[in-house]
Design an enzyme around this catalytic site. Structure first.
Site, PDB file in Angstrom:
ATOM      1  N   ASN A   1       0.842  -1.193   0.000  1.00 23.83           N
ATOM      2  CA  ASN A   1       0.000   0.000   0.000  1.00 23.83           C
ATOM      3  C   ASN A   1       0.878   1.244   0.000  1.00 23.83           C
ATOM      4  O   ASN A   1       1.964   1.268   0.595  1.00 23.83           O
ATOM      5  CB  ASN A   1      -1.000  -0.007   1.165  1.00 23.83           C
ATOM      6  CG  ASN A   1      -0.402  -0.250   2.518  1.00 23.83           C
ATOM      7  OD1 ASN A   1       0.639  -0.895   2.655  1.00 23.83           O
ATOM      8  ND2 ASN A   1      -1.036   0.253   3.559  1.00 23.83           N
ATOM      9  N   ILE A   2       0.418   2.254  -0.710  1.00 31.69           N
ATOM     10  CA  ILE A   2       1.167   3.504  -0.890  1.00 31.69           C
ATOM     11  C   ILE A   2       0.229   4.652  -0.541  1.00 31.69           C
ATOM     12  O   ILE A   2      -0.687   4.967  -1.308  1.00 31.69           O
ATOM     13  CB  ILE A   2       1.668   3.645  -2.347  1.00 31.69           C
ATOM     14  CG1 ILE A   2       2.447   2.396  -2.780  1.00 31.69           C
ATOM     15  CG2 ILE A   2       2.538   4.894  -2.485  1.00 31.69           C
ATOM     16  CD1 ILE A   2       2.736   2.330  -4.274  1.00 31.69           C
ATOM     17  N   GLU A   3       0.438   5.232   0.630  1.00 34.74           N
ATOM     18  CA  GLU A   3      -0.474   6.278   1.099  1.00 34.74           C
ATOM     19  C   GLU A   3      -0.017   7.656   0.642  1.00 34.74           C
ATOM     20  O   GLU A   3       1.056   7.815   0.037  1.00 34.74           O
ATOM     21  CB  GLU A   3      -0.598   6.177   2.623  1.00 34.74           C
ATOM     22  CG  GLU A   3      -1.210   4.850   3.022  1.00 34.74           C
ATOM     23  CD  GLU A   3      -1.465   4.698   4.509  1.00 34.74           C
ATOM     24  OE1 GLU A   3      -0.984   5.531   5.306  1.00 34.74           O
ATOM     25  OE2 GLU A   3      -2.155   3.724   4.871  1.00 34.74           O
ATOM     26  N   ASN A   4      -0.860   8.630   0.916  1.00 30.57           N
ATOM     27  CA  ASN A   4      -0.595   9.996   0.450  1.00 30.57           C
ATOM     28  C   ASN A   4      -1.152  10.975   1.483  1.00 30.57           C
ATOM     29  O   ASN A   4      -2.177  10.690   2.114  1.00 30.57           O
ATOM     30  CB  ASN A   4      -1.298  10.195  -0.905  1.00 30.57           C
ATOM     31  CG  ASN A   4      -0.851  11.450  -1.600  1.00 30.57           C
ATOM     32  OD1 ASN A   4      -1.328  12.544  -1.317  1.00 30.57           O
ATOM     33  ND2 ASN A   4       0.086  11.297  -2.520  1.00 30.57           N
ATOM     34  N   ALA A   5      -0.488  12.140   1.608  1.00 24.51           N
ATOM     35  CA  ALA A   5      -0.965  13.168   2.538  1.00 24.51           C
ATOM     36  C   ALA A   5      -2.392  13.586   2.188  1.00 24.51           C
ATOM     37  O   ALA A   5      -3.165  13.979   3.067  1.00 24.51           O
ATOM     38  CB  ALA A   5      -0.032  14.378   2.500  1.00 24.51           C
TER      39      ALA A   5
ATOM     40  N   CYS B   1      -3.972   0.651  -2.583  1.00 25.58           N
ATOM     41  CA  CYS B   1      -3.824  -0.584  -1.806  1.00 25.58           C
ATOM     42  C   CYS B   1      -2.743  -1.489  -2.411  1.00 25.58           C
ATOM     43  O   CYS B   1      -2.419  -1.393  -3.600  1.00 25.58           O
ATOM     44  CB  CYS B   1      -5.135  -1.349  -1.791  1.00 25.58           C
ATOM     45  SG  CYS B   1      -6.454  -0.538  -0.895  1.00 25.58           S
TER      46      CYS B   1
ATOM     47  N   GLU C   1      -2.911  -4.639  -3.135  1.00 24.29           N
ATOM     48  CA  GLU C   1      -3.409  -5.531  -4.199  1.00 24.29           C
ATOM     49  C   GLU C   1      -3.345  -4.834  -5.548  1.00 24.29           C
ATOM     50  O   GLU C   1      -2.907  -5.397  -6.554  1.00 24.29           O
ATOM     51  CB  GLU C   1      -4.873  -5.931  -3.930  1.00 24.29           C
ATOM     52  CG  GLU C   1      -5.094  -6.733  -2.677  1.00 24.29           C
ATOM     53  CD  GLU C   1      -5.375  -5.866  -1.459  1.00 24.29           C
ATOM     54  OE1 GLU C   1      -4.743  -4.794  -1.315  1.00 24.29           O
ATOM     55  OE2 GLU C   1      -6.213  -6.276  -0.640  1.00 24.29           O
TER      56      GLU C   1
ATOM     57  N   CYS D   1     -10.372  -4.691   0.294  1.00 23.76           N
ATOM     58  CA  CYS D   1     -11.421  -3.666   0.308  1.00 23.76           C
ATOM     59  C   CYS D   1     -12.293  -3.805  -0.940  1.00 23.76           C
ATOM     60  O   CYS D   1     -11.932  -4.488  -1.906  1.00 23.76           O
ATOM     61  CB  CYS D   1     -10.810  -2.266   0.389  1.00 23.76           C
ATOM     62  SG  CYS D   1     -10.133  -1.669  -1.169  1.00 23.76           S
TER      63      CYS D   1
ATOM     64  N   CYS E   1     -10.675  -2.884  -4.345  1.00 22.86           N
ATOM     65  CA  CYS E   1      -9.737  -3.908  -4.829  1.00 22.86           C
ATOM     66  C   CYS E   1     -10.480  -5.132  -5.348  1.00 22.86           C
ATOM     67  O   CYS E   1     -10.056  -5.758  -6.320  1.00 22.86           O
ATOM     68  CB  CYS E   1      -8.765  -4.318  -3.724  1.00 22.86           C
ATOM     69  SG  CYS E   1      -7.508  -3.067  -3.421  1.00 22.86           S
TER      70      CYS E   1
HETATM   71  N1  THU Z   1      -5.315  -1.489   2.386  1.00 23.97           N
HETATM   72  C1  THU Z   1      -4.761  -2.306   1.443  1.00 23.97           C
HETATM   73  O1  THU Z   1      -3.603  -2.126   1.035  1.00 23.97           O
HETATM   74  N2  THU Z   1      -5.517  -3.335   0.985  1.00 23.97           N
HETATM   75  C2  THU Z   1      -6.808  -3.568   1.356  1.00 23.97           C
HETATM   76  O2  THU Z   1      -7.481  -4.373   0.751  1.00 23.97           O
HETATM   77  C3  THU Z   1      -7.356  -2.865   2.511  1.00 23.97           C
HETATM   78  C4  THU Z   1      -6.653  -1.621   2.907  1.00 23.97           C
HETATM   79  C5  THU Z   1      -4.502  -0.356   2.874  1.00 23.97           C
HETATM   80  C6  THU Z   1      -5.046   1.012   2.460  1.00 23.97           C
HETATM   81  C7  THU Z   1      -4.464   1.888   3.527  1.00 23.97           C
HETATM   82  O3  THU Z   1      -3.138   2.254   3.133  1.00 23.97           O
HETATM   83  C8  THU Z   1      -4.364   0.987   4.746  1.00 23.97           C
HETATM   84  O4  THU Z   1      -4.489  -0.337   4.277  1.00 23.97           O
HETATM   85  C9  THU Z   1      -5.438   1.249   5.799  1.00 23.97           C
HETATM   86  O5  THU Z   1      -6.700   1.285   5.225  1.00 23.97           O
END
Ligand code: THU
Length: 133
Positions: free
Chosen positions: A42-46, A53, A55, A86, A89
């Protein structure tokens, strides 16, 4: 690659996740029909909704390399219970692999296995688009 190797690979990706906001790392290892394997985190952002995600990162890597057929994906999280993909995905993966095997790991590496159709019964697909009047 054996299932154990695929599981270890997904778990090894947890340290590469970029999740400074949720502190919820996710690692994925996707096996294509021809046996090749692609990983993702997973690669988040500000700007929170911009994050993606693990996947979809793994699928993006495989698809960019020309793959279209997939056998199974292992998704690792550091959780007591099993996590599951989620909704976004699920629809994303269903596009390519309605019969994908989805293997979710808890922190110990125990596995809970689903089929894509179990996770997304009646997913939207090209047949829906084609029935447009
Ligand atoms: N996340 C995933 O990478 N895959 C999923 O199927 C569920 C959620 C990540 C998104 C976010 O970076 C973190 O988990 C918390 O929601």
């Amino acid at each position: 690659m054996t299932l154990d190797e695929l599981k270890r690979l997904a778990m090894s990706m947890l340290d590469k996740a970029y999740c400074p906001y949720s502190h919820f790392p996710v690692g994925a290892a996707l096996e294509c029909e021809d046996g090749s394997v692609f990983t993702g985190v997973n690669i988040e952002n500000a700007s929170y909704p911009v994050g993606t995600c693990a996947e979809r990162t793994a699928f993006g890597n495989a698809i960019s390399a020309g793959h279209r057929s997939f056998k199974r994906i292992v998704i690792a999280t550091r959780t007591k219970d099993y996590s599951s993909p989620c909704g976004m995905c699920r629809q994303f993966m269903y596009e390519f692999s309605p019969d994908l095997e989805v293997i979710c790991l808890n922190e110990k590496g125990d596995a809970k296995t689903y089929t894509m159709r179990e996770l997304l019964p009646g997913g939207f697909d090209t047949a829906n688009l084609q029935s447009r009047i």
